[in-house]
Design an enzyme around this catalytic site. Sequence first.
Site, PDB file in Angstrom:
ATOM      1  N   ASN A 107       2.231   1.946  -7.918  1.00 39.19           N
ATOM      2  CA  ASN A 107       1.407   2.628  -6.918  1.00 39.19           C
ATOM      3  C   ASN A 107       1.948   4.043  -6.725  1.00 39.19           C
ATOM      4  O   ASN A 107       3.030   4.220  -6.173  1.00 39.19           O
ATOM      5  CB  ASN A 107       1.463   1.835  -5.603  1.00 39.19           C
ATOM      6  CG  ASN A 107       0.646   2.475  -4.491  1.00 39.19           C
ATOM      7  OD1 ASN A 107       0.172   3.597  -4.615  1.00 39.19           O
ATOM      8  ND2 ASN A 107       0.475   1.756  -3.398  1.00 39.19           N
ATOM      9  N   HIS A 133      -7.973   2.656  -6.281  1.00 42.82           N
ATOM     10  CA  HIS A 133      -6.566   2.937  -6.000  1.00 42.82           C
ATOM     11  C   HIS A 133      -5.717   1.791  -6.541  1.00 42.82           C
ATOM     12  O   HIS A 133      -6.002   0.618  -6.281  1.00 42.82           O
ATOM     13  CB  HIS A 133      -6.385   3.091  -4.484  1.00 42.82           C
ATOM     14  CG  HIS A 133      -4.961   3.180  -4.062  1.00 42.82           C
ATOM     15  ND1 HIS A 133      -4.048   4.003  -4.681  1.00 42.82           N
ATOM     16  CD2 HIS A 133      -4.277   2.545  -3.070  1.00 42.82           C
ATOM     17  CE1 HIS A 133      -2.870   3.873  -4.098  1.00 42.82           C
ATOM     18  NE2 HIS A 133      -2.978   2.996  -3.120  1.00 42.82           N
ATOM     19  N   CYS A 185      -2.658   7.575   0.486  1.00 41.79           N
ATOM     20  CA  CYS A 185      -3.157   7.128  -0.819  1.00 41.79           C
ATOM     21  C   CYS A 185      -4.610   7.523  -1.059  1.00 41.79           C
ATOM     22  O   CYS A 185      -5.076   7.497  -2.202  1.00 41.79           O
ATOM     23  CB  CYS A 185      -3.028   5.614  -0.949  1.00 41.79           C
ATOM     24  SG  CYS A 185      -1.358   5.039  -0.749  1.00 41.79           S
TER      25      CYS A 185
END
Length: 315
Positions: free
Chosen positions: A272, A242, A112
């Site tokens: 996500n 994020h 990520c």
Amino acid sequence: MKIIIAGTGSALPVRSVTNDELAKTVDTSDEWIRSRTGIGARHIAGPEEELDVLGAAAAEQALARAGISAEELGLIIYGTATAGYVTPSAACRVQARIGAVNAVCFDLNAACSGFLYSMYTAESMMRMGRCRYALIIGGDMVTRYLNWEDRSTCVLFGDAAGAAVLAATDAEDAGDILSFSMGSNGSKGAVLSCRTLPEDHYLTMNGQEVFRFAVRTVPACIRDALEKAGAEKEEVKYFILHQANARIIEAAAKRLEMPLDRFPMNLPDTANTSAGTIPVLLDQMNRDGRLQRGDLLVLSGFGGGLTWGAAVLRY
Ligand code: UT7
């Protein structure tokens, strides 16, 4: 020399699946997903919507906004953990699609944190004079690695790619990338893990441990990056974090003692998307006019590896 974000772009798969739709096949509910994560829907890629297809679409928008041609790119880094091929890399596949014949191309796996790590790498190469224009892409197809019977992971992720053209410039009034604070901790790799063996390719995660790690690490690396940049947190227009979980973002805002309205979110629509979250949100904010030249921005990501990072930049 200064390094600016000259253009941004993003691409989402066409198919959007709401929490209610997911709840028809998985033992979950819109109420649970929304209250625990802030997620309302996620885009899921079809067979034709490969990572390089989305990456190239995002790249072409970023190039158009930067006003440069693909031939002018000296570097393409694709931050991704789900390239789909051992070789060729997603970056080389994007190169072929957009005709960036002069670019050096490679993928970078920091899960990520992939977009931030790509920015960190490209910025260093540009400061060394390796190229004037670089394309950095963050994108993932995590949905291809999900066990759709594991409700603790399958509700959390979506697919997407976002891109930014970085340009080196000597212009007096230009912005700049001011600092980074980056880190990794491989000894904690097992808390968010995914193999690529045919018989073992599902993502597994200790959600609570990742949650605790994120809430501790994100504010700390943001503080460190701000200190390195010689900037105060009050000067920051937006903290673009994020997008894993709204509660993580809320906790980071609280620990930084900053108002939540400086922490934009797109979790309700896109969930996500791993390395895609930061560049997709950056592009959405760019397009809807929220980003102005001269703004001080913080980007910060965390994820598998474990990896994390923050960048402070003058847009
Ligand atoms: O990019 C980094 C990616 N990873 C992350 O960001 C993960 C960070 N962690 C999180 O976001 C949270 O830990 C989760 C959203 C994954 C889980 O939230 P939580 O508040 O930590 O829930 P929990 O794991 O403690 O589970 C609470 C309950 C459990 O039931 P019992 O044991 O209390 O009966 C779970 O079985 O919720 C249950 N549960 C669900 N229920 C409905 C877990 N997943 C679901 C679900 N729908 N999808």
